[in-house]
Motif scaffolding. Structure first.
Motif, PDB file in Angstrom:
ATOM      1  N   SER A   1       0.807  -1.278  -0.024  1.00 10.36           N
ATOM      2  CA  SER A   1       0.010  -0.028  -0.022  1.00 10.36           C
ATOM      3  C   SER A   1       0.916   1.275  -0.040  1.00 10.36           C
TER       4      SER A   1
ATOM      5  N   ALA B   1       0.474   4.080  -2.674  1.00 12.68           N
ATOM      6  CA  ALA B   1       0.210   5.683  -2.382  1.00 12.68           C
ATOM      7  C   ALA B   1       1.155   6.477  -2.984  1.00 12.68           C
TER       8      ALA B   1
ATOM      9  N   ARG C   1       0.296   9.382  -5.561  1.00  8.76           N
ATOM     10  CA  ARG C   1       0.471  11.026  -5.422  1.00  8.76           C
ATOM     11  C   ARG C   1       1.255  11.406  -6.619  1.00  8.76           C
TER      12      ARG C   1
ATOM     13  N   ALA D   1      -7.595  14.100  -1.816  1.00 11.61           N
ATOM     14  CA  ALA D   1      -8.179  13.902  -0.238  1.00 11.61           C
ATOM     15  C   ALA D   1      -8.749  12.645   0.037  1.00 11.61           C
TER      16      ALA D   1
ATOM     17  N   GLU E   1      -7.470   9.567  -0.431  1.00 11.86           N
ATOM     18  CA  GLU E   1      -6.408   8.688  -0.062  1.00 11.86           C
ATOM     19  C   GLU E   1      -6.830   7.607   1.083  1.00 11.86           C
ATOM     20  N   PRO E   2      -6.749   6.362   0.718  1.00  9.51           N
ATOM     21  CA  PRO E   2      -7.200   5.378   1.799  1.00  9.51           C
ATOM     22  C   PRO E   2      -6.523   5.432   3.022  1.00  9.51           C
ATOM     23  N   SER E   3      -7.470   5.350   4.054  1.00  7.09           N
ATOM     24  CA  SER E   3      -6.960   5.540   5.846  1.00  7.09           C
ATOM     25  C   SER E   3      -7.222   4.162   6.347  1.00  7.09           C
ATOM     26  N   CYS E   4      -7.383   3.169   5.246  1.00 11.23           N
ATOM     27  CA  CYS E   4      -7.482   1.694   6.056  1.00 11.23           C
ATOM     28  C   CYS E   4      -6.090   1.214   6.420  1.00 11.23           C
TER      29      CYS E   4
ATOM     30  N   SER F   1      -2.643  -0.420   6.633  1.00 11.44           N
ATOM     31  CA  SER F   1      -1.688  -0.588   5.506  1.00 11.44           C
ATOM     32  C   SER F   1      -1.393  -2.027   5.225  1.00 11.44           C
TER      33      SER F   1
ATOM     34  N   TRP G   1      -6.235   1.121  -2.354  1.00 17.04           N
ATOM     35  CA  TRP G   1      -5.174   2.032  -2.916  1.00 17.04           C
ATOM     36  C   TRP G   1      -5.372   1.600  -4.599  1.00 17.04           C
TER      37      TRP G   1
ATOM     38  N   TRP H   1      -7.801   4.039  -6.039  1.00 14.05           N
ATOM     39  CA  TRP H   1      -7.394   5.408  -5.919  1.00 14.05           C
ATOM     40  C   TRP H   1      -6.542   5.628  -6.883  1.00 14.05           C
TER      41      TRP H   1
ATOM     42  N   MET I   1     -14.273   2.324   1.360  1.00 15.01           N
ATOM     43  CA  MET I   1     -13.941   3.126   2.527  1.00 15.01           C
ATOM     44  C   MET I   1     -15.317   3.279   3.781  1.00 15.01           C
TER      45      MET I   1
END
Length: 287
Positions: free
Chosen positions: A132, A136, A140, A156, A158-161, A163, A250, A253, A285
């Motif tokens: 991940s 990421a 970016r 904004a 971007e996965p927050s789950c 890693s 990811w 994204w 998400m």
């Protein structure tokens, strides 16, 4: 163009340039023709039209030549016949693969990718992002190539789950296993268009095949949930379905970012494709 290319290939001494040239659809970057000679099987002439710096799908004729030569006789790639540098650009000639583009049958696609991933890769292929954090970073980088409001909004998302660690694997990856690059005959499929292969995590290929944007672009609609489930169940690599599901946010994204980049390059349909990836990402998400 055909007359100029035929003359250039003839002067090079290339095989099978005489006969009827029929343009092939599906190629989004390069030009392809099926050449049917008075005798002998048909061949495909592939003219590379340059690499506009694609941040996700490189377009390297020398790498495709290298891979086709390595995979000769394994039934997972076309038979390489010739390669020539012409005034119009690099040109690859390979045996035509009979069949139809993949349009359904999850097990066929899964088995085809499993066979690719089980093959020994040739030397000196690029390595794809693994895990991940690497995905990421790549996403970016793609977003930094964009200037639209939509791209800023995508940043904004971007996965927050949790890693996912790198797999450490270095299997052969096709790099672009979309429906248009899978030619089905009976219950098997052969993959064409090997201009962006790599080594790395098998999930990389699974994600491109399962991508809603790629299915929309080549088949007209994303896979249904039952088709996605059947594909992952048929892939039959222990633990890989679970790993893909963990990495899916990811991958969505990244494909969202890529579609937005494509849209800024002038691909009007890419904006709709981006919406399918954004919806898939948001759905995951919220689970």
């Amino acid at each position: 163009m055909i007359d100029s290319l035929r003359a250039a290939l003839a002067s090079h001494g290339s095989v099978a340039v005489e006969g009827r040239w029929h343009p092939l659809s599906g190629g989004r970057t390069n030009r392809l023709w099926q050449v049917t000679a008075p005798s002998g099987p048909p061949v495909v002439v592939k003219l590379y039209t340059g690499d506009p710096g694609n941040p996700l799908f490189p377009n390297d004729p020398q790498v495709e030549r290298h891979v086709l030569r390595h995979l000769q006789g394994q039934g997972i790639a076309p038979r390489l016949l010739d390669f020539a540098e012409t005034p119009l650009g690099p040109c690859l000639i390979y045996g035509h693969v009979a069949g139809t583009n993949w349009a359904g049958g999850a097990a066929i696609a899964a088995r085809a990718l499993h066979r690719v991933h089980a093959a020994t890769p040739p030397a000196n292929l690029r390595r794809s992002p693994d895990g991940s954090a690497a995905l990421a970073d790549q996403t970016r980088t793609i977003l930094r190539l964009c200037s639209s409001h939509a791209a800023r909004a995508a940043a904004a998302l971007e996965p927050s789950c949790p890693s996912v660690a790198p797999s450490g694997q270095a299997v052969l990856l096709h790099g672009d296993p979309v429906p248009g690059n899978m030619v089905v005959s009976g219950n098997t499929a052969c993959l064409i268009d090997w201009q962006c292969p790599s080594i790395g995590d098998p999930c990389e290929d699974l994600a491109v095949f399962l991508s809603p944007a790629m299915q929309l672009a080549y088949r007209g609609h994303p896979l249904k949930p039952v088709e996605r489930a059947a594909f992952l169940a048929s892939y039959a690599w222990p633990g890989m379905a679970e790993r893909y599901r963990a990495l899916a946010p990811w991958y969505h994204w990244r494909m969202l970012a890529y579609c937005l980049w494509r849209h800024e390059q002038g691909d009007a349909q890419a904006r709709i494709a981006a919406q399918t990836e954004q919806q898939a990402l948001i759905t995951l998400m919220q689970e």
